[in-house]
Write a protein that holds these residues in place. Sequence first.
Motif, mmCIF file in Angstrom:
data_model
loop_
_atom_site.group_PDB
_atom_site.id
_atom_site.type_symbol
_atom_site.label_atom_id
_atom_site.label_comp_id
_atom_site.label_asym_id
_atom_site.label_seq_id
_atom_site.Cartn_x
_atom_site.Cartn_y
_atom_site.Cartn_z
ATOM 1 N N THR A 50 61.380 81.353 71.941
ATOM 2 C CA THR A 50 62.252 80.245 71.561
ATOM 3 C C THR A 50 61.427 79.088 71.014
ATOM 4 O O THR A 50 60.209 79.019 71.188
ATOM 5 C CB THR A 50 63.074 79.722 72.754
ATOM 6 O OG1 THR A 50 62.235 78.913 73.597
ATOM 7 C CG2 THR A 50 63.660 80.860 73.569
ATOM 8 N N ASP A 51 62.152 78.165 70.375
ATOM 9 C CA ASP A 51 61.499 76.957 69.868
ATOM 10 C C ASP A 51 61.421 75.880 70.939
ATOM 11 O O ASP A 51 61.030 74.744 70.674
ATOM 12 C CB ASP A 51 62.235 76.419 68.643
ATOM 13 C CG ASP A 51 63.649 75.949 68.969
ATOM 14 O OD1 ASP A 51 64.143 76.222 70.084
ATOM 15 O OD2 ASP A 51 64.266 75.305 68.103
ATOM 16 N N GLY A 52 61.785 76.214 72.180
ATOM 17 C CA GLY A 52 61.772 75.249 73.276
ATOM 18 C C GLY A 52 63.075 74.509 73.420
ATOM 19 O O GLY A 52 63.249 73.726 74.365
ATOM 20 N N GLU A 53 64.012 74.753 72.519
ATOM 21 C CA GLU A 53 65.317 74.093 72.592
ATOM 22 C C GLU A 53 66.420 75.147 72.636
ATOM 23 O O GLU A 53 66.753 75.634 73.703
ATOM 24 C CB GLU A 53 65.491 73.126 71.424
ATOM 25 C CG GLU A 53 64.502 71.951 71.503
ATOM 26 C CD GLU A 53 64.742 70.910 70.429
ATOM 27 O OE1 GLU A 53 65.798 70.968 69.765
ATOM 28 O OE2 GLU A 53 63.875 70.045 70.254
ATOM 29 N N ALA A 54 66.974 75.534 71.492
ATOM 30 C CA ALA A 54 68.115 76.445 71.536
ATOM 31 C C ALA A 54 68.063 77.535 70.476
ATOM 32 O O ALA A 54 69.069 78.194 70.235
ATOM 33 C CB ALA A 54 69.419 75.650 71.388
ATOM 34 N N LEU A 55 66.915 77.748 69.861
ATOM 35 C CA LEU A 55 66.822 78.743 68.805
ATOM 36 C C LEU A 55 65.809 79.823 69.155
ATOM 37 O O LEU A 55 64.746 79.539 69.721
ATOM 38 C CB LEU A 55 66.419 78.087 67.480
ATOM 39 C CG LEU A 55 67.371 77.030 66.917
ATOM 40 C CD1 LEU A 55 66.787 76.444 65.638
ATOM 41 C CD2 LEU A 55 68.756 77.601 66.683
ATOM 42 N N LEU A 56 66.134 81.064 68.816
ATOM 43 C CA LEU A 56 65.187 82.162 68.896
ATOM 44 C C LEU A 56 64.407 82.212 67.584
ATOM 45 O O LEU A 56 65.003 82.236 66.510
ATOM 46 C CB LEU A 56 65.913 83.490 69.124
ATOM 47 C CG LEU A 56 66.544 83.696 70.507
ATOM 48 C CD1 LEU A 56 67.379 84.962 70.503
ATOM 49 C CD2 LEU A 56 65.463 83.781 71.576
ATOM 50 N N MET A 57 63.086 82.221 67.707
ATOM 51 C CA MET A 57 62.248 82.181 66.506
ATOM 52 C C MET A 57 62.034 83.582 65.946
ATOM 53 O O MET A 57 61.716 84.518 66.685
ATOM 54 C CB MET A 57 60.895 81.551 66.830
ATOM 55 C CG MET A 57 60.967 80.127 67.353
ATOM 56 S SD MET A 57 59.345 79.318 67.476
ATOM 57 C CE MET A 57 58.467 80.431 68.584
ATOM 58 N N GLY A 58 62.176 83.694 64.643
ATOM 59 C CA GLY A 58 61.899 84.954 63.980
ATOM 60 C C GLY A 58 60.478 85.055 63.488
ATOM 61 O O GLY A 58 60.028 86.122 63.059
ATOM 62 N N ALA A 62 52.280 78.085 64.394
ATOM 63 C CA ALA A 62 51.197 77.478 65.170
ATOM 64 C C ALA A 62 51.766 76.465 66.142
ATOM 65 O O ALA A 62 52.857 75.915 65.921
ATOM 66 C CB ALA A 62 50.205 76.807 64.220
ATOM 67 N N LEU A 63 51.056 76.223 67.225
ATOM 68 C CA LEU A 63 51.481 75.205 68.178
ATOM 69 C C LEU A 63 51.648 73.873 67.463
ATOM 70 O O LEU A 63 50.788 73.455 66.688
ATOM 71 C CB LEU A 63 50.450 75.039 69.294
ATOM 72 C CG LEU A 63 50.221 76.220 70.241
ATOM 73 C CD1 LEU A 63 49.335 75.780 71.395
ATOM 74 C CD2 LEU A 63 51.524 76.787 70.771
ATOM 75 N N GLY A 64 52.783 73.213 67.713
ATOM 76 C CA GLY A 64 53.046 71.927 67.088
ATOM 77 C C GLY A 64 53.741 72.015 65.751
ATOM 78 O O GLY A 64 54.168 70.988 65.212
ATOM 79 N N SER A 65 53.875 73.226 65.208
ATOM 80 C CA SER A 65 54.552 73.414 63.922
ATOM 81 C C SER A 65 55.957 73.961 64.150
ATOM 82 O O SER A 65 56.200 74.691 65.114
ATOM 83 C CB SER A 65 53.772 74.380 63.029
ATOM 84 O OG SER A 65 52.495 73.859 62.741
ATOM 85 N N ALA A 66 56.853 73.624 63.260
ATOM 86 C CA ALA A 66 58.238 74.084 63.380
ATOM 87 C C ALA A 66 58.370 75.520 62.913
ATOM 88 O O ALA A 66 57.683 75.963 61.987
ATOM 89 C CB ALA A 66 59.154 73.188 62.558
ATOM 90 N N SER A 67 59.270 76.255 63.567
ATOM 91 C CA SER A 67 59.594 77.603 63.121
ATOM 92 C C SER A 67 60.378 77.530 61.809
ATOM 93 O O SER A 67 61.221 76.660 61.624
ATOM 94 C CB SER A 67 60.433 78.315 64.187
ATOM 95 O OG SER A 67 60.927 79.540 63.708
ATOM 96 N N ARG A 68 60.100 78.459 60.912
ATOM 97 C CA ARG A 68 60.801 78.494 59.635
ATOM 98 C C ARG A 68 61.838 79.613 59.567
ATOM 99 O O ARG A 68 62.605 79.690 58.604
ATOM 100 C CB ARG A 68 59.800 78.658 58.488
ATOM 101 C CG ARG A 68 58.832 77.477 58.348
ATOM 102 C CD ARG A 68 57.924 77.665 57.150
ATOM 103 N NE ARG A 68 57.033 76.513 56.990
ATOM 104 C CZ ARG A 68 56.160 76.390 55.993
ATOM 105 N NH1 ARG A 68 56.050 77.352 55.079
ATOM 106 N NH2 ARG A 68 55.383 75.325 55.905
ATOM 107 N N VAL A 69 61.828 80.485 60.566
ATOM 108 C CA VAL A 69 62.754 81.620 60.575
ATOM 109 C C VAL A 69 63.500 81.632 61.907
ATOM 110 O O VAL A 69 62.871 81.676 62.965
ATOM 111 C CB VAL A 69 62.017 82.958 60.380
ATOM 112 C CG1 VAL A 69 63.012 84.117 60.391
ATOM 113 C CG2 VAL A 69 61.197 82.945 59.115
#
Length: 250
Positions: A50-58, A62-69
């Motif tokens: 997860t992104d630490g909130e409510a989304l599953l990352m595809g 890198a740590l500190g960077s936002a997921s794009r998928v």
Amino acid sequence: MNADRAEICVVACAEAWRGSGEVLASPMGVIPTVGARLARLTFAPELLLTDGEALLMGDVPALGSASRVTEGWLPYRRHLALVAGGRRHVMMGASQLDRHGNQNISCIGDWKRPARQLLGVRGAPANTLNNPTSYWIPRHSPRVLVERVDMVSGVGYDRAAAAGPSATRFHRIVRVVTDLAVLDFETPDRTMRVRSLHPGVSADELRDATGFPLDVPDGVPRTRTPSAAELRLIREVVDPAGLRDREVRR
């Protein structure tokens, strides 16, 4: 390429998720987070992150960077459903941990008048009774690895057994990773044992840093070091800023 202690701990944390299947990895702390992402990129591609909130990352940013998928939505109620159904493997911290795997993150001293107030029990009972749990301890010391915890937050093997089948059905403590060693509970009486010593750590050093007698058998293996490919992923892809070094001394 030589690995430092932090990178060895990353790989040891990653190994906790080996063979877990399609479950939600819930790492708490920098080293476990790097470990979970490394596992996803290598031997456990089915892990859910997860992104630490409510989304599953595809993807695996890198740590500190936002997921794009984004591959799924995981609001709080659905997260709780995963917990209750055993489809999550959490790696928590511990202010105290005893030989039976009882964890304390609530207070130091008598809970009626504690000397130190900590996080509180939080979700630790549900975590430990409903889904696989591991622990990450960045400073292995007698203050953390104790004979008896001051208050039980996460449930250990002795207390789960005393509570009966309803508590033991899904209870499983997979691994304890510290800055000195990897430990588990794969003994007949389900008490802590040494699974491996990190390179450069002696048996006497481990015993001195533990607040209860800990058997270190002759011939106990060394924790595996990361491969060159894993080191590249740790250093260049998952944690290029070197945040892992803030948790583990070189």
